[in-house]
Write a protein that holds these residues in place. Structure first.
Motif, PDB file in Angstrom:
ATOM      1  N   ASP B  68      31.036  64.693  -4.299  1.00  0.00           N
ATOM      2  CA  ASP B  68      31.613  65.650  -3.352  1.00  0.00           C
ATOM      3  C   ASP B  68      31.353  65.207  -1.916  1.00  0.00           C
ATOM      4  O   ASP B  68      30.256  65.413  -1.385  1.00  0.00           O
ATOM      5  N   ILE B  69      32.352  64.653  -1.319  1.00  0.00           N
ATOM      6  CA  ILE B  69      32.164  64.079   0.015  1.00  0.00           C
ATOM      7  C   ILE B  69      31.997  65.148   1.084  1.00  0.00           C
ATOM      8  O   ILE B  69      31.603  64.845   2.212  1.00  0.00           O
ATOM      9  N   THR B  70      32.278  66.403   0.753  1.00  0.00           N
ATOM     10  CA  THR B  70      32.069  67.447   1.764  1.00  0.00           C
ATOM     11  C   THR B  70      30.709  68.130   1.612  1.00  0.00           C
ATOM     12  O   THR B  70      30.381  69.035   2.369  1.00  0.00           O
ATOM     13  N   PRO B  72      26.819  68.152   2.081  1.00  0.00           N
ATOM     14  CA  PRO B  72      25.816  67.446   2.894  1.00  0.00           C
ATOM     15  C   PRO B  72      24.749  66.739   2.055  1.00  0.00           C
ATOM     16  O   PRO B  72      24.192  65.740   2.492  1.00  0.00           O
ATOM     17  N   THR B  75      26.446  63.413   1.437  1.00  0.00           N
ATOM     18  CA  THR B  75      26.726  62.586   2.607  1.00  0.00           C
ATOM     19  C   THR B  75      25.424  62.084   3.233  1.00  0.00           C
ATOM     20  O   THR B  75      25.364  60.975   3.746  1.00  0.00           O
ATOM     21  N   THR B  76      24.390  62.898   3.154  1.00  0.00           N
ATOM     22  CA  THR B  76      23.104  62.445   3.668  1.00  0.00           C
ATOM     23  C   THR B  76      22.569  61.313   2.787  1.00  0.00           C
ATOM     24  O   THR B  76      22.024  60.318   3.273  1.00  0.00           O
ATOM     25  N   ALA B  78      24.405  59.270   1.274  1.00  0.00           N
ATOM     26  CA  ALA B  78      25.219  58.106   1.630  1.00  0.00           C
ATOM     27  C   ALA B  78      24.615  57.366   2.825  1.00  0.00           C
ATOM     28  O   ALA B  78      24.559  56.133   2.852  1.00  0.00           O
ATOM     29  N   PHE B  94      32.111  53.418  -0.055  1.00  0.00           N
ATOM     30  CA  PHE B  94      31.939  54.752  -0.620  1.00  0.00           C
ATOM     31  C   PHE B  94      33.128  55.137  -1.483  1.00  0.00           C
ATOM     32  O   PHE B  94      34.252  54.758  -1.202  1.00  0.00           O
ATOM     33  N   ASN B  96      34.572  58.722  -3.859  1.00  0.00           N
ATOM     34  CA  ASN B  96      34.385  60.160  -4.012  1.00  0.00           C
ATOM     35  C   ASN B  96      35.144  60.620  -5.253  1.00  0.00           C
ATOM     36  O   ASN B  96      36.340  60.415  -5.357  1.00  0.00           O
ATOM     37  N   ASP B  98      35.068  63.870  -6.478  1.00  0.00           N
ATOM     38  CA  ASP B  98      35.370  65.305  -6.451  1.00  0.00           C
ATOM     39  C   ASP B  98      35.014  65.987  -7.768  1.00  0.00           C
ATOM     40  O   ASP B  98      35.740  66.880  -8.219  1.00  0.00           O
ATOM     41  N   LEU B 221      31.772  72.217  -7.167  1.00  0.00           N
ATOM     42  CA  LEU B 221      32.506  72.167  -5.896  1.00  0.00           C
ATOM     43  C   LEU B 221      32.689  73.569  -5.338  1.00  0.00           C
ATOM     44  O   LEU B 221      32.792  74.531  -6.088  1.00  0.00           O
TER      45      LEU B 221
END
Lengths: 335, 335
Positions: B68-70, B72, B75-76, B78, B94, B96, B98, B221
């Motif tokens: 889930d690229i949204t 945090p 993404t952190t 990452a 990267f 994703n 989903d 999600l």
DNA sequence: CTGAAAGCGCTAACAG
DNA sequence: CTGTTAGCGCTTTCAG
């Protein structure tokens, strides 16, 4: 790892026939096609796209470079771009520059050496110009996202930074604020310049003198301890700004943190408004007043432009400007 | 686009010598080296890593697949992975999924066909097993992140899902809640199972009967309109749960949205606690009670394991378990 | 210190 | 409908 020749041998055909089956090109009899497919299945064959890319000179891979992977504006944009890419048979590779020219350079070199078919590019700033020129020289199509770069003529999907900032600051004024500070991003970034221009326009329209003293500046990334606002805490409330306009969401967060740490409350002591929203966070706890941009569409439309550009490299560059929506919320107090 | 032969011709040397200069291998006289470098500069030569990869069989590219690229948390992660990769001369790509097995499959095929050197893999669920087996069969090293997959023995960086959930639910109980609902992710995901187990353990330890009726389930999600809680709104307050434990941050958001839309307030009517935090958002407006995981380290340590695995494919698989921290905040009310 | 030959895995172009 | 040949851009191996 099995190659196309292993399959060919096993299926008693030539490599070329296997290739035709893989790519569904040319005529192959149903019988041999079935046989080849079966052998590929058995041997768990996976085409080597590196070899294919070397000969066809296309990778079917596109790339999206964003400047902050922890910012919902960009990750939502990534979703839009990815969905659109998939629909057209392309794969999308993400990269993250963290607003750093150095990292961006690294990433662009990777892109160039990987022979990616095209790039959706959110530049870290005006100095990205050099990187874009590399892409141009190597004939890699690209579309700019969110930010422009002076001296580069190309397709771009942009927001209405100036209009949005002006609208938001006008609202602040309508709420009774006249002493409004600006926390801006680097002047190296087109959106920062535009948002400042919008801020100034709104002030002028209201007959408020622009005061450079009220302008602060730092990077667009969220920095926990970047700001020391103890001087504000010590000021008389009447001399202190009553509101702050932050040029993006992360700046709003930074100043919010800074205000808290010196004991100033939002919105009681100071109001905050900013550009960009906070994605799903807002649904849960809408607090900040924002000029929100349609991030998903930035990615989606950018991808469309890129795919069209790949097909026709001669057409005139196109600029798409997406509108933003201003939402006033708890972080702004009526005076 | 210039090739190594163009450079060779221009510099009056063989392609091999150019190759040696590029890679800093073998002996080349200072004079020819200088000449070659100059020509490369002039012609803006960029080595074709596709061709190089074809012959050396390694790409110096690693891949990170998140679900889930949204979110945090991912993404952190990452960021952590990327920083570590860079330090070791690798590039990171990267992807994703989903939380979708289909997208994951697509992505794994891309990885396989691109001949990436290794993968940091956050699986979408137990069915990812097949994809991991492909990687194994094609001899692509990987490290699992955040989630385990039954039947796959490999390096992994995991959180303490069971312990963290148990800790958090115990806190809820300590705050006077006895009627605690669970909003869980899919049972296909190891963390969801573990977190449910922790929830149950905490209840048992407090002598509260586990009630399957209080368990809800949906994807990890964030889904804006997935939950209809109007039945809760109509219940007598005494019969309604007084608290909800959500198995991740996005679920907490979903249920928060759902509660709001039927007019239930948090924490006045119902308390919410969840696994995972909200990144930088929390600094600004800490509201949710969370069991927060060290996301950056997931990526960083995972990358270390991966790089070591690439060097030595024979060593025994390693599991690293990272602790989480429980923070109680406004979203939980003392009864 | 430098170069020639061969080949990585695949497909374009042509021939049958 | 199927196969042969050549070559994408690079590096490995071996020779000088």
């Amino acid at each position: 790892m099995a190659t196309i020749y292993d399959i060919a041998r096993q299926a008693n055909v030539s490599a070329m026939t296997v290739s035709r089956v893989i790519n569904n090109t040319g005529r192959v009899s149903e019988k041999t096609r079935a046989k080849v497919k079966q052998v590929m299945e058995e041997m768990q064959y996976i085409p080597n796209s590196v070899a294919r890319c070397l000969v066809t000179q296309e990778s079917k891979i596109l790339s999206l470079l964003i400047t902050d992977i922890t910012n919902p504006f960009f990750t939502t944009m990534a979703r839009g771009a990815e969905d659109a890419a998939m629909q057209h048979g392309y794969r999308l590779m993400f990269g993250n520059s963290d607003e750093s020219l150095i990292k961006e350079k690294d990433y662009v070199q990777m892109i160039l050496s990987m022979r990616v078919d095209g790039v959706l590019f959110a530049p870290s700033g005006d100095q990205s110009k050099e990187h874009l020129e590399w892409l141009t020289r190597q004939n890699v199509p690209f579309v700019l996202l969110d930010r422009e770069v002076p001296g580069i003529e190309c397709d771009a999907v942009l927001g209405d930074s100036r209009g949005g900032a002006k609208h938001m600051v006008s609202e602040l004024i309508r709420y009774g604020h006249r002493h409004i500070a600006l926390l801006n991003g680097s002047e190296e970034v087109s959106t920062a310049r535009e948002r400042k221009a919008g801020y100034i326009e709104a002030l002028q329209e209201a007959g408020i003198a622009f005061d450079e003293q009220l302008c602060m500046q730092m990077g667009y990334l969220h920095e926990r301890d970047a700001l020391d606002l103890s001087c504000w805490a010590e000021m008389e409330p009447q001399t202190r700004p009553t509101a702050i306009f932050a040029a993006n969401n992360m700046l709003a967060l930074s100043i919010y943190t800074a205000l808290r740490s010196v004991g100033l409350r939002v919105p009681d002591d100071i109001s905050i408004a900013c550009f960009d929203d906070f994605g799903w966070v807002e649904e849960a706890n809408p607090f900040f007043s924002v000029a929100s941009q349609p991030a998903y569409q930035f990615g989606e439309i950018g991808m469309q432009l890129l795919l069209e550009r790949i097909k026709d490299r001669e057409q005139a560059p196109r600029r798409v400007i997406l509108p933003c929506q201003v939402h006033l919320r708890e972080s702004v107090r009526q005076l």
